[in-house]
Design a protein around this motif. Structure first.
Motif, PDB file in Angstrom:
ATOM      1  N   THR A 617       0.860  -1.185   0.000  1.00  0.00           N
ATOM      2  CA  THR A 617       0.000   0.000   0.000  1.00  0.00           C
ATOM      3  C   THR A 617       0.894   1.231   0.000  1.00  0.00           C
ATOM      4  O   THR A 617       1.984   1.217   0.564  1.00  0.00           O
ATOM      5  CB  THR A 617      -0.891   0.071   1.256  1.00  0.00           C
ATOM      6  N   VAL A 618       0.422   2.278  -0.667  1.00  0.00           N
ATOM      7  CA  VAL A 618       1.103   3.569  -0.568  1.00  0.00           C
ATOM      8  C   VAL A 618       0.407   4.289   0.595  1.00  0.00           C
ATOM      9  O   VAL A 618      -0.760   4.649   0.496  1.00  0.00           O
ATOM     10  CB  VAL A 618       0.999   4.371  -1.871  1.00  0.00           C
ATOM     11  N   ASP A 619       1.115   4.430   1.692  1.00  0.00           N
ATOM     12  CA  ASP A 619       0.492   4.972   2.902  1.00  0.00           C
ATOM     13  C   ASP A 619       0.329   6.478   2.816  1.00  0.00           C
ATOM     14  O   ASP A 619      -0.686   7.019   3.222  1.00  0.00           O
ATOM     15  CB  ASP A 619       1.328   4.609   4.128  1.00  0.00           C
ATOM     16  N   ALA A 620       1.355   7.139   2.302  1.00  0.00           N
ATOM     17  CA  ALA A 620       1.265   8.605   2.239  1.00  0.00           C
ATOM     18  C   ALA A 620       2.109   9.141   1.102  1.00  0.00           C
ATOM     19  O   ALA A 620       3.201   8.652   0.828  1.00  0.00           O
ATOM     20  CB  ALA A 620       1.731   9.214   3.561  1.00  0.00           C
ATOM     21  N   LEU A 621       1.544  10.143   0.446  1.00  0.00           N
ATOM     22  CA  LEU A 621       2.284  10.910  -0.554  1.00  0.00           C
ATOM     23  C   LEU A 621       2.108  12.362  -0.137  1.00  0.00           C
ATOM     24  O   LEU A 621       0.992  12.888  -0.128  1.00  0.00           O
ATOM     25  CB  LEU A 621       1.707  10.653  -1.951  1.00  0.00           C
ATOM     26  N   GLN A 622       3.215  12.972   0.251  1.00  0.00           N
ATOM     27  CA  GLN A 622       3.145  14.330   0.798  1.00  0.00           C
ATOM     28  C   GLN A 622       4.042  15.230  -0.041  1.00  0.00           C
ATOM     29  O   GLN A 622       5.239  15.002  -0.155  1.00  0.00           O
ATOM     30  CB  GLN A 622       3.554  14.299   2.266  1.00  0.00           C
ATOM     31  N   ILE A 623       3.405  16.230  -0.614  1.00  0.00           N
ATOM     32  CA  ILE A 623       4.048  16.997  -1.678  1.00  0.00           C
ATOM     33  C   ILE A 623       4.115  18.482  -1.324  1.00  0.00           C
ATOM     34  O   ILE A 623       3.112  19.066  -0.902  1.00  0.00           O
ATOM     35  CB  ILE A 623       3.242  16.837  -2.990  1.00  0.00           C
ATOM     36  N   ALA A 624       5.277  19.075  -1.515  1.00  0.00           N
ATOM     37  CA  ALA A 624       5.387  20.542  -1.486  1.00  0.00           C
ATOM     38  C   ALA A 624       5.630  20.969  -2.928  1.00  0.00           C
ATOM     39  O   ALA A 624       6.627  20.563  -3.535  1.00  0.00           O
ATOM     40  CB  ALA A 624       6.534  20.984  -0.597  1.00  0.00           C
ATOM     41  N   HIS A 625       4.692  21.718  -3.487  1.00  0.00           N
ATOM     42  CA  HIS A 625       4.745  22.005  -4.926  1.00  0.00           C
ATOM     43  C   HIS A 625       4.737  23.504  -5.214  1.00  0.00           C
ATOM     44  O   HIS A 625       4.030  24.278  -4.576  1.00  0.00           O
ATOM     45  CB  HIS A 625       3.556  21.331  -5.631  1.00  0.00           C
ATOM     46  N   ASP A 626       5.504  23.861  -6.225  1.00  0.00           N
ATOM     47  CA  ASP A 626       5.673  25.244  -6.657  1.00  0.00           C
ATOM     48  C   ASP A 626       4.617  25.588  -7.708  1.00  0.00           C
ATOM     49  O   ASP A 626       4.820  25.344  -8.895  1.00  0.00           O
ATOM     50  CB  ASP A 626       7.110  25.346  -7.226  1.00  0.00           C
ATOM     51  N   PHE A 627       3.494  26.120  -7.257  1.00  0.00           N
ATOM     52  CA  PHE A 627       2.427  26.531  -8.175  1.00  0.00           C
ATOM     53  C   PHE A 627       2.633  27.969  -8.642  1.00  0.00           C
ATOM     54  O   PHE A 627       1.862  28.445  -9.476  1.00  0.00           O
ATOM     55  CB  PHE A 627       1.066  26.496  -7.477  1.00  0.00           C
ATOM     56  N   GLN A 639      -4.902  18.525 -10.438  1.00  0.00           N
ATOM     57  CA  GLN A 639      -3.856  18.104 -11.366  1.00  0.00           C
ATOM     58  C   GLN A 639      -2.723  17.388 -10.633  1.00  0.00           C
ATOM     59  O   GLN A 639      -2.165  16.413 -11.130  1.00  0.00           O
ATOM     60  CB  GLN A 639      -3.314  19.303 -12.142  1.00  0.00           C
ATOM     61  N   ILE A 640      -2.387  17.893  -9.437  1.00  0.00           N
ATOM     62  CA  ILE A 640      -1.317  17.242  -8.669  1.00  0.00           C
ATOM     63  C   ILE A 640      -1.764  15.839  -8.250  1.00  0.00           C
ATOM     64  O   ILE A 640      -1.033  14.856  -8.416  1.00  0.00           O
ATOM     65  CB  ILE A 640      -0.955  18.068  -7.405  1.00  0.00           C
ATOM     66  N   GLU A 641      -2.970  15.750  -7.732  1.00  0.00           N
ATOM     67  CA  GLU A 641      -3.450  14.448  -7.243  1.00  0.00           C
ATOM     68  C   GLU A 641      -3.536  13.450  -8.402  1.00  0.00           C
ATOM     69  O   GLU A 641      -3.039  12.318  -8.308  1.00  0.00           O
ATOM     70  CB  GLU A 641      -4.815  14.615  -6.568  1.00  0.00           C
ATOM     71  N   GLY A 642      -4.168  13.876  -9.500  1.00  0.00           N
ATOM     72  CA  GLY A 642      -4.332  12.973 -10.646  1.00  0.00           C
ATOM     73  C   GLY A 642      -2.996  12.594 -11.262  1.00  0.00           C
ATOM     74  O   GLY A 642      -2.749  11.434 -11.576  1.00  0.00           O
ATOM     75  N   GLY A 643      -2.132  13.595 -11.430  1.00  0.00           N
ATOM     76  CA  GLY A 643      -0.827  13.343 -12.051  1.00  0.00           C
ATOM     77  C   GLY A 643       0.018  12.417 -11.204  1.00  0.00           C
ATOM     78  O   GLY A 643       0.652  11.487 -11.717  1.00  0.00           O
ATOM     79  N   ALA A 644       0.035  12.648  -9.901  1.00  0.00           N
ATOM     80  CA  ALA A 644       0.857  11.831  -9.012  1.00  0.00           C
ATOM     81  C   ALA A 644       0.361  10.381  -9.006  1.00  0.00           C
ATOM     82  O   ALA A 644       1.164   9.442  -9.072  1.00  0.00           O
ATOM     83  CB  ALA A 644       0.851  12.409  -7.602  1.00  0.00           C
ATOM     84  N   VAL A 645      -0.945  10.197  -8.975  1.00  0.00           N
ATOM     85  CA  VAL A 645      -1.480   8.827  -8.951  1.00  0.00           C
ATOM     86  C   VAL A 645      -1.202   8.135 -10.287  1.00  0.00           C
ATOM     87  O   VAL A 645      -0.881   6.944 -10.335  1.00  0.00           O
ATOM     88  CB  VAL A 645      -2.982   8.827  -8.586  1.00  0.00           C
ATOM     89  N   GLN A 646      -1.280   8.912 -11.387  1.00  0.00           N
ATOM     90  CA  GLN A 646      -0.943   8.335 -12.689  1.00  0.00           C
ATOM     91  C   GLN A 646       0.536   7.915 -12.716  1.00  0.00           C
ATOM     92  O   GLN A 646       0.889   6.876 -13.275  1.00  0.00           O
ATOM     93  CB  GLN A 646      -1.225   9.358 -13.796  1.00  0.00           C
ATOM     94  N   PRO A 707       4.141  18.105 -14.497  1.00  0.00           N
ATOM     95  CA  PRO A 707       5.137  17.905 -13.449  1.00  0.00           C
ATOM     96  C   PRO A 707       4.753  16.892 -12.351  1.00  0.00           C
ATOM     97  O   PRO A 707       5.595  16.087 -11.960  1.00  0.00           O
ATOM     98  CB  PRO A 707       5.329  19.322 -12.871  1.00  0.00           C
ATOM     99  N   PRO A 708       3.502  16.878 -11.874  1.00  0.00           N
ATOM    100  CA  PRO A 708       3.231  15.982 -10.743  1.00  0.00           C
ATOM    101  C   PRO A 708       3.349  14.502 -11.076  1.00  0.00           C
ATOM    102  O   PRO A 708       3.522  13.692 -10.165  1.00  0.00           O
ATOM    103  CB  PRO A 708       1.796  16.333 -10.336  1.00  0.00           C
ATOM    104  N   LEU A 709       3.274  14.127 -12.363  1.00  0.00           N
ATOM    105  CA  LEU A 709       3.393  12.701 -12.678  1.00  0.00           C
ATOM    106  C   LEU A 709       4.688  12.136 -12.105  1.00  0.00           C
ATOM    107  O   LEU A 709       4.741  11.006 -11.637  1.00  0.00           O
ATOM    108  CB  LEU A 709       3.351  12.473 -14.192  1.00  0.00           C
ATOM    109  N   MET A 710       5.726  12.977 -12.113  1.00  0.00           N
ATOM    110  CA  MET A 710       7.048  12.485 -11.721  1.00  0.00           C
ATOM    111  C   MET A 710       7.192  12.275 -10.219  1.00  0.00           C
ATOM    112  O   MET A 710       8.120  11.618  -9.775  1.00  0.00           O
ATOM    113  CB  MET A 710       8.112  13.404 -12.287  1.00  0.00           C
ATOM    114  N   TYR A 711       6.250  12.793  -9.435  1.00  0.00           N
ATOM    115  CA  TYR A 711       6.263  12.460  -7.998  1.00  0.00           C
ATOM    116  C   TYR A 711       6.079  10.955  -7.812  1.00  0.00           C
ATOM    117  O   TYR A 711       6.540  10.374  -6.831  1.00  0.00           O
ATOM    118  CB  TYR A 711       5.154  13.212  -7.255  1.00  0.00           C
ATOM    119  N   GLY A 712       5.380  10.322  -8.761  1.00  0.00           N
ATOM    120  CA  GLY A 712       5.129   8.879  -8.666  1.00  0.00           C
ATOM    121  C   GLY A 712       6.405   8.050  -8.655  1.00  0.00           C
ATOM    122  O   GLY A 712       6.411   6.918  -8.165  1.00  0.00           O
ATOM    123  N   ILE A 713       7.499   8.614  -9.191  1.00  0.00           N
ATOM    124  CA  ILE A 713       8.761   7.867  -9.225  1.00  0.00           C
ATOM    125  C   ILE A 713       9.224   7.542  -7.801  1.00  0.00           C
ATOM    126  O   ILE A 713       9.831   6.501  -7.551  1.00  0.00           O
ATOM    127  CB  ILE A 713       9.833   8.663 -10.013  1.00  0.00           C
TER     128      ILE A 713
END
Ligand code: MTE
Ligand code: HPA
Ligand code: MOS
Length: 772
Positions: A617-627, A639-646, A707-713
């Motif tokens: 399980t992915v327990d937490a994804l915590q992001i500080a993002h430059d909007f 966009q961040i939520e969708g991109g990161a999950v993708q 940009p948020p897609l790459m948080y998934g890495i």
């Protein structure tokens, strides 16, 4: 301000291509596709198919009146196969019938003879045989070859990342209508209306003015409709042109999965050198991109891989080389991130490898090497208004990096069969089309005499919220309510010569053009107000639909002003052209200033692995993002939520499988899994960094699509961390996606045999005693 569309979406009121009422006499198209991945086309027998009920016509390459060519960057892609077939699923013939079912039934009656040729599916094999789409490219700064000798540590390795199915909810399709002048009007589910127009005109041997393309919205694109909406539109147009009847072509899900290209899989070699202080001093990387059977957008994707090869790090000596390799798979194409994620995965693998070998936390190396103001990328653009360190430090503080780390360690000491893992993922993504001339667009704004406003731009709404953003820009600039504004369909007759809605730049480009057109109209109206109401232009403004003179309400409001301007014959339409200033890039030396700006951010990812089952399980994804200065935090957060999950999907569960014959095995949603709400992180926090934004960003609100897609890495490396905690830090390959199957194999690197009745093999292989 909410997204304008979802209310209509959930009520089923939004119109997609398939909702357009069908015209009488419409013929339905189905595409006969190559059953082999490579071969010589010997013969086609349509006799049985043509005799089948409802079948009207069947067309092949020889029926094309213009050019049988739809290649965008390289002219290497026929619309319909001619002579050879190069991948399974390649369009060979177009069947038109009175119903969709009849068209599909006829496909099964077509007989084809193909002499098979050898099939290549592996990019390294293609490269070894010289099967390259374009000559290799190298980005170079400093001298890595000269640096190795002075490095305290040097590590080498291989990293593999997989493809990804776009899985837009709306499959590819188009509806074509013959026009009275011998042209074609097209409704297309495309990110690139102009690309569809240009290629269709070429195929039909017509001028672009004979082809009109109209787009209301897409049920998702994700890059899959930047280039690859074109064949289906051109085929429907071909049918309409030749039969003089409307022709509708919509792919069913499995046909879409079989026939269209995906994210490019990459196989890469890396070498990384660090000094005694863990500063990365040299990096060499060679990318082998699996392009598929034709160029499509592969050379541009390849280039962006090189631009992002060092992610958010400063490395003074870099040599990055990339090969675009021709294989017998469907041509791979744009996918959110456009090659950037593939490049970043490799540098993150290289850093992880160094950390694992040196026995230091990966984050230690990452943090020490983040970009700082003025640092040069390998392509010589400096990092300006750089927030890499700010993003990292804010994430670390806001989400308690030290606390998470301690918690993971504590958990792993006390749990045998479950392990937690953790990773930090910084990102840096360049905003602009890397091909400088593509960074231009127009907006056409009409103010109607009742004060309502219609806006046309080159932007295509695909769920990302660009229409809402453009309406906000116009409302702000004109000083009126958003309810007066209508964003019109994207249509090539109203806004011509557009770039696709892509590169995350749609809101910036089309928003800026809209802002310019609206500012010109506002000025014209206020000048008119000066004359009409004897006011001073200085200090005149429109605010909340009221005209204010030096802050005091004047005797006119928006509606009255517009009406009076109309009767005084003031032009109420404006057309503005925006071209991002300051961009240049010399592809002969791979240097310049290709990006308007960069977007930064950092994600912390925590996972738990079930070490008996390999599930996680992915327990937490915590992001500080430059909007920057977000003017629509609801859309931007989405966009961040969708991109990161993708991105998590790409790195974990989404596994594209072709067999050695080039047949897609993961050809339905039974065998290809994308993340659902249960696979999404249990906690998904997004912290808006306090940054000024950038003047090239629309209203200083930075581009947010890719940009948020790459948080998934980060999830890949967090899973790796958990696996290593269990299996005792044995070397593992860098190979994404990290499917549960791969996790299970990684947990037991030396295997588990049935000769272990005690189950002892299930316990960690370590010298030290296992805590009870
Ligand atoms: N969001 C939704 N909901 N649907 C999409 O198809 N495409 C992504 C991203 N976000 C997409 C999306 C991709 S690949 C890009 S390039 C950008 O949106 C394009 O839109 P923008 O330029 O307006 O950000
Ligand atoms: N991003 C997305 N699409 C593109 C690009 C890019 O940089 N260049 C050409 N098409
Ligand atoms: Mo996005 S991959 O640039 O459509």
């Amino acid at each position: 301000m909410n997204h304008l569309d979802p209310h209509r979406h959930v009520r089923g009121e939004s119109q997609y291509l398939d909702d357009v009422p069908t015209q009488q006499g419409t013929l339905y198209a189905a595409v006969f596709e190559s059953p082999l991945a490579h071969g010589v086309l010997k013969s086609l027998d349509f006799s049985a198919a043509l005799a089948a009920p409802g079948v009207a016509r069947i067309f092949t390459a020889t029926d094309i009146p213009g050019h049988n060519q739809i290649g965008g960057i390289v002219a290497d892609e026929p619309l319909l196969a001619e002579g050879h077939v190069h991948f399974r699923g390649q369009p060979v013939a177009l069947v038109l019938a009175r119903t969709e079912a009849q068209a599909h039934a006829a496909l099964k009656l077509i007989k084809v003879e193909i002499d098979p040729l050898p099939i290549i599916t592996d990019p390294r094999v293609a490269a070894a045989q010289g099967e390259l789409i374009v000559p290799p490219r190298t980005f170079k700064i400093g001298d890595s070859a000269d640096t190795w000798a002075s490095c305290a540590h040097v590590f080498e390795g291989v990293a593999e990342s997989g493809g990804q199915e776009h899985l837009y909810i709306e499959t590819q399709g188009a509806y074509a209508f013959p026009t009275e002048m011998g042209g074609v009007r097209l409704i297309s589910s495309t990110q690139g209306p102009t690309a569809v127009q240009r290629h269709t005109a070429h195929v039909l041997g017509l001028g672009m003015h004979q082809i009109e393309v109209d787009v209301t919205r897409l049920g998702g694109g994700f890059g899959g409709k930047e280039d690859q909406a074109t064949p289906w539109a051109a085929l429907a147009a071909l049918g309409a042109f030749l039969t003089k009847k409307p022709v509708k072509l919509v792919l069913d899900r499995m046909a879409d999965m079989r026939m269209t290209g995906k994210r490019h899989p990459y196989s890469s070699d890396f070498k990384i050198g660090l000094d005694a202080n863990l500063k990365i001093t040299a990096y060499e990387v060679t990318f082998f991109q699996n392009a598929g059977a034709a160029a499509d957008l592969s050379p541009a994707v390849l280039e962006r891989t090189l631009f992002h090869a060092t992610n958010a790090y400063f490395i003074p000596n870099v040599t990055a080389t990339a090969f675009s390799c021709r294989t017998n798979l469907p041509p791979n194409t744009a996918f959110r991130g456009f090659g950037g994620p593939q490049g970043m995965f490799v540098v993150e693998s290289a850093i992880a490898k160094a950390a694992e070998e040196l026995g230091v936390p990966t984050s230690e190396i990452q943090r020490r090497n983040l970009l700082r103001e003025g640092d040069l990328f390998s392509y010589r653009q400096p990092a300006e208004m750089c927030h890499a360190e700010q993003a990292w430090d804010t994430a670390a503080q806001e989400f308690d990096l030290a606390g998470i780390r301690a918690e993971v360690e504590q958990f792993n000491q006390t749990n045998k069969l479950k392990k937690k893992g953790f990773a930090v993922m910084p990102i840096c993504f360049g905003i602009s089309f890397t091909k400088t001339p593509m960074n231009q667009t127009r907006a056409l704004v009409h103010i109607y005499s009742d004060g309502s406003v219609g806006i046309s731009t080159g932007a295509v709404e695909m769920g990302q919220g660009v229409n809402t953003k453009i309406a906000q820009v116009a409302a702000r600039t004109l000083g009126i309510s958003i309810s007066r504004i209508k964003i019109e369909t994207t249509n090539t007759t109203r806004v011509a010569n557009t770039s696709p809605s892509a590169a995350s730049a749609t809101a910036d480009l089309n928003g800026k053009a809209t802002e310019m057109a609206c500012a010109a109209l506002r000025e014209r109206l206020l000048r008119h107000a000066c004359l009409e109401y004897t006011l001073n232009y200085e200090g005149l403004e429109i605010h909340d639909e009221q005209v204010l003179a030096a802050g005091v309400p004047a005797e006119t409001d928006w509606e009255k002003l517009v009406s009076s301007a109309f009767w005084k014959r003031v032009a109420l339409t404006e057309n503005a052209h925006y071209a991002t200033p300051g961009l240049h890039f010399d592809a002969s030396v791979n240097q310049g200033h290709p990006f308007a700006y960069h977007v930064y951010g950092t994600a912390l990812t925590s996972v738990t692995v079930d070490c008996l089952r390999g599930t996680y399980t992915v327990d937490a994804l915590q992001i500080a993002h430059d909007f920057g200065q977000s003017f629509n935090p609801v859309i931007d957060r989405g966009q961040i939520e969708g991109g990161a999950v993708q991105g998590i999907g790409w790195m974990t569960m989404e596994e594209i499988a072709y067999n050695e014959e080039g047949r897609l095995l993961s050809n339905s949603l039974n065998s290809y899994k994308i993340p659902d709400i249960y696979a999404a992180p249990a906690v998904l926090d997004v912290h808006f960094l306090d940054t000024p934004g950038h003047p090239r960003a629309i209203l200083r609100s930075k581009a947010v699509g890719e940009p948020p897609l790459m948080y998934g890495i980060g999830t890949y490396f967090a899973l790796r961390d958990a696996v290593r905690a269990f299996q005792g830090h044995t070397a593992l390959p860098f190979s994404a996606p990290m499917t549960p199957e791969k996790v299970l194999v990684s947990l037991y690197p030396t295997g588990v045999t049935s000769r272990d009745p005690s189950g002892a093999a299930l316990l960690p292989r370590r010298e030290e005693p296992v805590p009870s």
